[in-house]
Write an enzyme that holds these catalytic residues in place. Structure first.
Site, PDB file in Angstrom:
ATOM      1  N   SER A 138       0.868  -1.297   0.200  1.00 55.49           N
ATOM      2  CA  SER A 138       0.099  -0.044  -0.036  1.00 55.49           C
ATOM      3  C   SER A 138       1.000   1.175  -0.082  1.00 55.49           C
ATOM      4  O   SER A 138       1.935   1.306   0.515  1.00 55.49           O
ATOM      5  CB  SER A 138      -0.906  -0.092   1.308  1.00 55.49           C
ATOM      6  OG  SER A 138      -1.520   1.153   1.243  1.00 55.49           O
ATOM      7  N   TYR A 151      -1.472  -0.856  10.521  1.00 52.86           N
ATOM      8  CA  TYR A 151      -1.643  -0.977   9.283  1.00 52.86           C
ATOM      9  C   TYR A 151      -0.364  -0.457   8.512  1.00 52.86           C
ATOM     10  O   TYR A 151       0.176  -1.405   7.693  1.00 52.86           O
ATOM     11  CB  TYR A 151      -2.884  -0.413   8.776  1.00 52.86           C
ATOM     12  CG  TYR A 151      -3.257  -0.579   7.358  1.00 52.86           C
ATOM     13  CD1 TYR A 151      -3.509  -1.663   6.752  1.00 52.86           C
ATOM     14  CD2 TYR A 151      -3.171   0.328   6.214  1.00 52.86           C
ATOM     15  CE1 TYR A 151      -3.831  -2.201   5.393  1.00 52.86           C
ATOM     16  CE2 TYR A 151      -3.258   0.126   4.892  1.00 52.86           C
ATOM     17  CZ  TYR A 151      -3.772  -1.094   4.503  1.00 52.86           C
ATOM     18  OH  TYR A 151      -4.004  -1.402   3.094  1.00 52.86           O
TER      19      TYR A 151
HETATM   20  N1  LIG Z   1      -8.838  -0.566  -0.655  1.00 51.51           N
HETATM   21  C1  LIG Z   1      -7.700   0.432  -0.573  1.00 51.51           C
HETATM   22  O1  LIG Z   1      -7.953   1.590  -0.532  1.00 51.51           O
HETATM   23  C2  LIG Z   1      -6.266  -0.279  -0.381  1.00 51.51           C
HETATM   24  C3  LIG Z   1      -5.421   0.494  -0.682  1.00 51.51           C
HETATM   25  C4  LIG Z   1      -4.025  -0.164  -0.824  1.00 51.51           C
HETATM   26  C5  LIG Z   1      -3.683  -1.374  -0.466  1.00 51.51           C
HETATM   27  N2  LIG Z   1      -4.792  -2.059  -0.145  1.00 51.51           N
HETATM   28  C6  LIG Z   1      -4.677  -3.438  -0.094  1.00 51.51           C
HETATM   29  O2  LIG Z   1      -5.406  -4.487  -1.090  1.00 51.51           O
HETATM   30  C7  LIG Z   1      -5.620  -5.706  -0.525  1.00 51.51           C
HETATM   31  C8  LIG Z   1      -6.940  -5.817  -0.644  1.00 51.51           C
HETATM   32  O3  LIG Z   1      -8.047  -4.998   0.133  1.00 51.51           O
HETATM   33  P1  LIG Z   1      -9.333  -4.628  -0.428  1.00 51.51           P
HETATM   34  O4  LIG Z   1      -9.222  -3.105  -0.174  1.00 51.51           O
HETATM   35  O5  LIG Z   1      -9.816  -5.225  -1.460  1.00 51.51           O
HETATM   36  O6  LIG Z   1     -10.150  -4.873   1.097  1.00 51.51           O
HETATM   37  P2  LIG Z   1     -11.414  -5.969   1.112  1.00 51.51           P
HETATM   38  O7  LIG Z   1     -12.685  -5.538   0.082  1.00 51.51           O
HETATM   39  O8  LIG Z   1     -11.848  -5.794   2.358  1.00 51.51           O
HETATM   40  O9  LIG Z   1     -11.053  -7.511   0.759  1.00 51.51           O
HETATM   41  C9  LIG Z   1     -10.297  -8.145   1.539  1.00 51.51           C
HETATM   42  C10 LIG Z   1     -10.145  -9.699   1.204  1.00 51.51           C
HETATM   43  O10 LIG Z   1      -9.197 -10.414   1.907  1.00 51.51           O
HETATM   44  C11 LIG Z   1      -9.808 -11.371   2.661  1.00 51.51           C
HETATM   45  N3  LIG Z   1      -9.114 -11.531   4.059  1.00 51.51           N
HETATM   46  C12 LIG Z   1      -9.200 -10.826   5.003  1.00 51.51           C
HETATM   47  N4  LIG Z   1      -8.462 -11.224   5.863  1.00 51.51           N
HETATM   48  C13 LIG Z   1      -7.954 -12.723   5.572  1.00 51.51           C
HETATM   49  C14 LIG Z   1      -7.492 -13.545   6.222  1.00 51.51           C
HETATM   50  N5  LIG Z   1      -7.000 -13.522   7.353  1.00 51.51           N
HETATM   51  N6  LIG Z   1      -7.159 -14.840   5.314  1.00 51.51           N
HETATM   52  C15 LIG Z   1      -7.621 -14.803   4.315  1.00 51.51           C
HETATM   53  N7  LIG Z   1      -8.456 -13.997   3.713  1.00 51.51           N
HETATM   54  C16 LIG Z   1      -8.538 -12.662   4.276  1.00 51.51           C
HETATM   55  C17 LIG Z   1     -11.427 -10.791   2.614  1.00 51.51           C
HETATM   56  O11 LIG Z   1     -12.332 -12.030   3.008  1.00 51.51           O
HETATM   57  P3  LIG Z   1     -12.580 -12.743   4.394  1.00 51.51           P
HETATM   58  O12 LIG Z   1     -12.710 -11.687   5.331  1.00 51.51           O
HETATM   59  O13 LIG Z   1     -13.931 -13.528   4.193  1.00 51.51           O
HETATM   60  O14 LIG Z   1     -11.202 -13.446   4.573  1.00 51.51           O
HETATM   61  C18 LIG Z   1     -11.350 -10.130   1.532  1.00 51.51           C
HETATM   62  O15 LIG Z   1     -11.621 -11.209   0.494  1.00 51.51           O
HETATM   63  C19 LIG Z   1      -5.354  -5.723   0.746  1.00 51.51           C
HETATM   64  O16 LIG Z   1      -3.979  -6.137   1.015  1.00 51.51           O
HETATM   65  C20 LIG Z   1      -5.264  -4.175   1.343  1.00 51.51           C
HETATM   66  O17 LIG Z   1      -4.372  -3.894   2.359  1.00 51.51           O
HETATM   67  C21 LIG Z   1      -6.040  -1.621  -0.236  1.00 51.51           C
END
Ligand SMILES: NC(=O)c1ccc[n+]([C@@H]2O[C@H](COP(=O)([O-])OP(=O)(O)OC[C@H]3O[C@@H](n4cnc5c(N)ncnc54)[C@H](OP(=O)(O)O)[C@@H]3O)[C@@H](O)[C@H]2O)c1
Length: 254
Positions: A138, A151
């Protein structure tokens, strides 16, 4: 006419594939003709998404090292070698109160889990003659931020870990990549009450990640209009940076 998607990856594993960026990326690779395997914890949502996309589901908690090794082994046995693993599962767990608990929960999910998955993938990819592993970090990991000790610290650790590991994996014929997105409209950021400049939809984030993974750069960071100012701020001495943070903190409405 919309440009047809194509990819050089044939078998792709995506963790955190049931929501947000992971789900959009899974759709992208399916549309490009790749076989896709999805993992996340919640089995019902995962099964629903997997069925809609046409991608087998492998329910998994990525913080459980034994389960990670078992899942990688199972995918390999059932479908053959993966040529791309996107270690995207992540989040901002709250822990059980107290700094150590928050930090530990975030490090387990956002940093250590990637190391466990690489441990499982590495010997298999090496034996198969190569493979690509993409870690989703991120832009929040670029700089220390107030309240970001959980985070942001875990993403900063992931960035250091990935960059330091790159040469070693490259020597073994493995291609390690680091994806550093800015804000993406997903459930992860839904509750944020602060401005999220240049926020992207998950489909756009997925397109940018996939485009980067077809190319050869180690870091896939976007949007650049957020990444570059942060990179320049990173050049400040830390003492100057913490003074800026303290100044902003004094002006914050309470
Ligand atoms: N959204 C942003 O602005 C942003 C920015 C920079 C980076 N990111 C990164 O992008 C990635 C995806 O984030 P997102 O924004 O798409 O979030 P999201 O919509 O909340 O999705 C997170 C996914 O990870 C799964 N997950 C969470 N904990 C887990 C675990 N312990 N084991 C296996 N699966 C797990 C969740 O499903 P379950 O809860 O069912 O396990 C879900 O499928 C993350 O690494 C996040 O830090 C996001």
């Amino acid at each position: 006419m919309a440009k047809a998607r194509s990819t050089r990856y044939r078998r792709v594993w995506i963790t955190g594939g049931s929501s947000g960026i992971g789900r959009a990326l899974a759709r992208h690779y399916r549309a490009a003709g790749a076989e896709v395997f999805l993992s996340a914890r919640g089995p019902e949502r995962l099964a629903r998404v997997a069925e809609a996309i046409g991608a087998p589901a492998y329910p998994l908690d990525v913080t459980d090292p034994k389960a990670v090794h078992r899942t990688v082994e199972q995918i390999w046995k059932e479908h053959g070698p993966l040529d791309l693993a996107v270690l995207n599962a992540g989040g901002s767990p709250r822990g059980e109160g107290g700094l150590a608990s928050v930090l530990e929960a975030n490090l387990r999910l956002n940093t250590l889990a990637a190391a466990h998955a690489i441990d499982a993938l590495r010997p298999r990819m090496r034996a198969a003659g190569g493979g690509t592993i993409a870690l989703v970090g991120s832009l929040a990991g670029y700089l220390p931020l107030p309240g970001g000790y959980g985070y942001a610290t875990s993403k900063a650790a992931l960035i250091h870990f990935a960059a330091g590991l790159y040469p070693e994996l490259r020597r073994e014929g493995l291609d390690l990549r680091l994806v550093n997105p800015g804000f993406v409209r997903t459930p992860l950021v839904e509750a944020n009450r602060f401005p999220m400049p240049f926020i992207l939809e998950p489909e756009e984030a997925a397109r940018r990640i996939a485009r980067g993974l077809e190319g050869g750069r180690f870091e896939i960071a976007f949007p650049l209009r957020l990444a570059w100012p942060l990179r320049l701020l990173r050049a400040l001495p830390l003492t100057a940076w913490v003074r800026v943070l303290a100044w902003a903190d004094r002006r914050r409405p309470r």
